[in-house]
Design a protein around this motif. Sequence first.
Motif, mmCIF file in Angstrom:
data_model
loop_
_atom_site.group_PDB
_atom_site.id
_atom_site.type_symbol
_atom_site.label_atom_id
_atom_site.label_comp_id
_atom_site.label_asym_id
_atom_site.label_seq_id
_atom_site.Cartn_x
_atom_site.Cartn_y
_atom_site.Cartn_z
ATOM 1 N N THR A 108 0.816 -1.217 0.000
ATOM 2 C CA THR A 108 0.000 0.000 0.000
ATOM 3 C C THR A 108 0.843 1.258 0.000
ATOM 4 N N VAL A 109 1.924 1.262 0.776
ATOM 5 C CA VAL A 109 2.750 2.480 0.851
ATOM 6 C C VAL A 109 3.795 2.549 -0.256
ATOM 7 N N ARG A 130 5.508 11.049 0.460
ATOM 8 C CA ARG A 130 4.289 10.417 -0.045
ATOM 9 C C ARG A 130 4.044 9.084 0.656
ATOM 10 N N GLN A 131 5.089 8.299 0.828
ATOM 11 C CA GLN A 131 4.948 7.012 1.499
ATOM 12 C C GLN A 131 4.582 7.190 2.974
ATOM 13 N N ALA A 134 0.939 7.966 3.148
ATOM 14 C CA ALA A 134 0.160 6.752 2.905
ATOM 15 C C ALA A 134 0.170 5.852 4.138
ATOM 16 N N GLU A 137 -2.210 7.287 6.785
ATOM 17 C CA GLU A 137 -3.615 7.060 6.444
ATOM 18 C C GLU A 137 -4.006 5.599 6.634
ATOM 19 N N LEU A 138 -3.142 4.682 6.212
ATOM 20 C CA LEU A 138 -3.452 3.260 6.301
ATOM 21 C C LEU A 138 -3.583 2.801 7.750
#
Length: 240
Positions: A108-109, A130-131, A134, A137-138
């Motif tokens: 996902t990341v 960005r990772q 992510a 959020e995850l």
Amino acid sequence: MSPVPRPPSHTHQPGPPFDAPAARKLRSALGMTPQHVAHNLRTSYGLPYVTQDLVAAWERGTETPTHSELTALAGALWCSPADLIGRPRTLREHRIARGLAPEDVARTVGHEFLAYVRMEESGQWRGTDRQTAALAELLGLTLPDLITVTGREAGLADLLRSAASTRWQAYVRPVGKIVPLDRRLLEAALRELHQSYQGHMVATLRWGDGGAAGEAGDTGRDFLDRIVEHFWTTVETRTS
């Protein structure tokens, strides 16, 4: 049939922070005994060594389940792993609390699986902005959680101690590089930390060498030891 011993790796492998009272309460609410839970873990979750004594030890807090055992226990108690975990602190603990496999997070990341696993083991995050976004959020990470799981809490603590004990103005920019907060909010929080700590130091000087001075000095040291906690409390108070 003789009992199956618990694997040696499971007796030394550190598990997540386990909420023993929650496990006992959930079991009782289901009308189950430790024996029922143990039987379920053996027959449905592939843990042949689990006995009612081990389940009882988990509930007393004298033994701690590993990550895999906790995930299975959550299934047996019809709850989320997060319901059995105290406040997660590490990246692995947050992942387990969400019931995610490491490969799910890596995919996902946008990280290679082995690289992600190494980051979990070392406690040092190596993701891009960005990772990182992510990941937050995850796993549903708050900003304090994100700072902790990405290995930046120790550096933040050093900066905050210096801000509290010297000129706080010099640390607005360095702290801001770690904690992306509005500059005015950050300035207000650092100023408040500085004032609180200096208040302890003034009390120490005022009381001289007596017992009160020793207590004030201890309070000042405790304040610095818990500086990150005080920082987030100050930020939360000012944003609520």
